[in-house]
Design an enzyme around this catalytic site. Structure first.
Site, mmCIF file in Angstrom:
data_model
loop_
_atom_site.group_PDB
_atom_site.id
_atom_site.type_symbol
_atom_site.label_atom_id
_atom_site.label_comp_id
_atom_site.label_asym_id
_atom_site.label_seq_id
_atom_site.Cartn_x
_atom_site.Cartn_y
_atom_site.Cartn_z
ATOM 1 C CE LYS A 271 -4.265 3.463 2.606
ATOM 2 N NZ LYS A 271 -5.429 2.882 3.296
ATOM 3 N N GLY B 217 -4.464 -4.424 6.609
ATOM 4 C CA GLY B 217 -3.533 -4.235 7.715
ATOM 5 C C GLY B 217 -3.743 -2.921 8.420
ATOM 6 C CG ASP C 260 -11.028 -1.345 5.039
ATOM 7 O OD1 ASP C 260 -11.248 -1.837 6.142
ATOM 8 O OD2 ASP C 260 -9.965 -0.726 4.789
ATOM 9 C CD GLU D 46 -9.342 -1.115 0.759
ATOM 10 O OE1 GLU D 46 -8.340 -1.183 0.038
ATOM 11 O OE2 GLU D 46 -9.322 -1.332 1.974
ATOM 12 C CG ASP E 90 -8.178 2.190 0.797
ATOM 13 O OD1 ASP E 90 -9.372 2.551 0.867
ATOM 14 O OD2 ASP E 90 -7.554 1.718 1.768
ATOM 15 C CB SER F 253 -0.868 -0.036 1.261
ATOM 16 O OG SER F 253 -1.675 1.108 1.326
ATOM 17 C CE LYS G 91 -7.464 -2.406 7.169
ATOM 18 N NZ LYS G 91 -8.058 -1.136 6.724
ATOM 19 C CE LYS H 205 -5.066 -0.117 0.520
ATOM 20 N NZ LYS H 205 -5.828 -0.991 1.444
#
Ligand code: MG
Length: 387
Positions: A174, A301, A249, A224, A199, A146, A273, A172
């Site tokens: 953000k 995570g 998520d 996400e 995400d 990520s 998670k 991934k």
């Protein structure tokens, strides 16, 4: 299987400097904080768990302060002296406390570790022992990496190049409003074929549906959590408007939430998670919901130290976890970590699961003492008002 009796539980609040800070749509924290749970059984077996609470109520409403309070005053007294045939008995014992999933998870994880060690089982086998046949762990987890919000697309491309060279097979990124379509365009232009996902950490609203539809041209593995952190309904309105699969998520707090989201068509993929759903017992329920509905699942995570990471890695090695998980190698986060040996990236973007009983890594208690002292020294609740 042998039962365990809980004799003693200790908490250690730790502050860990991060090798690289992760900037998300929430901002960033000065260091990774956690409350480590050390559970000792009547036989002298020690199990470890990790509550990944942060300083501020951002990703979760829980904070280090609330987790200390809930664990000390309410959860631990409910578990002390209890005999457990299986760690899956923990949720029923602490059911009287509503919410506080991160706190519950740390406690339950310590019970899983102690139980698995008592029975000579690696954590992955302990999980599989609570699933039907056909769920034998693979011995490794497929992982991705990520990447936080960077100052520029060029800086993002540099980091992607580094991570790909290190061997990560899924990237991934953000995103947040103003840092999304152009970013995806720039990355896809440079890397037309990498496995790429975005995400949003709840940074959009349903009114952004037209904007988000532009993401369909970038062949994303998933988008996400675009909408509200507690929302399932509006995601069910957004998903049919997108070709890109939505992954939920933040919205999924239980196996029932997963069932609701799947049946409403709010997502096509789920990020689990274990801490967010109160522990591994609920995680196993959620896992079975995804397997039954043929919904791809992966493990997210919370920048866990080696204690939380080892157990999540074991869960991610179960065969129903079908997409790469956000569990990177140790050198991405901590130097040194609280456990040995470090997790390293293997071939094909995998990390091997330790084979020793329980979490399978050696917990360095002297490093925990050091990280606890760092928390005491820098405790932001005591020093000043939080900005
Ligand atoms: Mg996420």
């Amino acid at each position: 299987m042998r039962s365990i009796t809980v004799r003693n539980i200790q908490l250690f609040t730790v502050a860990m400097p991060l090798v690289e800070r992760l900037r998300t749509s929430f901002g960033e924290e000065p260091f990774k904080t956690a409350i480590l749970v050390r559970l000792e059984t009547d036989d002298g077996v020690v199990g470890w768990g990790e509550s990944s609470a942060e300083i501020k109520p951002g990703y979760s409403y829980e904070t280090v302060g609330t987790a200390q309070h809930i664990l000390r005053q309410f959860l631990i007294p409910l578990l002390l002296g209890q005999a457990l045939n299986s760690p899956t008995e923990v949720p029923a014992l602490i059911r009287g406390v509503r919410g506080h999933p991160l706190s519950k998870h740390g406690l339950e994880a310590a019970a899983w570790d102690a139980w698995a060690k008592t029975n000579g089982l690696p954590m992955a086998d302990a999980f599989a022992a609570h699933l039907r046949e056909g769920n034998a762990p693979r011995g490794y987890a497929v992982v991705g990496v990520s990447i936080g919000i960077k100052p520029s697309i060029e800086a993002t491309l540099e980091t992607i190049a580094l991570r790909l060279a290190q061997g990560y097979g899924r990237i991934k990124l953000k995103i947040k409003p103003g840092w999304d379509v152009q970013l995806a365009h720039g990355v896809r232009h440079a890397y037309p074929n990498i496995s790429l996902m975005l995400d949003a950490n709840s940074a959009y609203t349903l009114a952004d549906a037209d904007h988000l539809r532009q993401m369909d041209e970038f062949n994303l593995l998933m988008l996400e959590q675009p909408l509200g952190y507690n929302d399932i309904y509006e995601h069910s309105k957004l998903q049919p408007q997108l070709q890109t699969a939505i992954c939920l998520d933040e919205s999924i707090h239980s196996a029932n939430d997963a069932r609701l989201a799947i049946e409403l068509g709010a997502c096509r993929i789920i990020n689990l998670k274990p801490a967010r759903v109160s522990g591994y017992t609920e995680s196993l329920e959620l896992y079975q919901v995804c397997v039954a509905h043929d919904v791809p699942l992966w493990i997210g995570g919370l920048l866990e130290t080696g204690i939380g990471r080892a157990a999540n890695l074991a869960f991610a090695s179960l065969p129903g976890v079908t997409l790469p998980s956000d569990i990177s190698a140790t050198d991405r986060y901590y130097n040194p970590d609280l456990t040995e040996p470090p997790f390293t990236l293997g071939l094909d973007s995998t990390i091997a699961v330790p084979t020793a009983p329980g979490i399978g890594v050696v917990v360095k208690e002297e490093r925990i003492a050091e990280a606890s002292a760092r928390w005491e020294q820098d405790n932001p609740y005591r020093a000043r008002e939080l900005s």
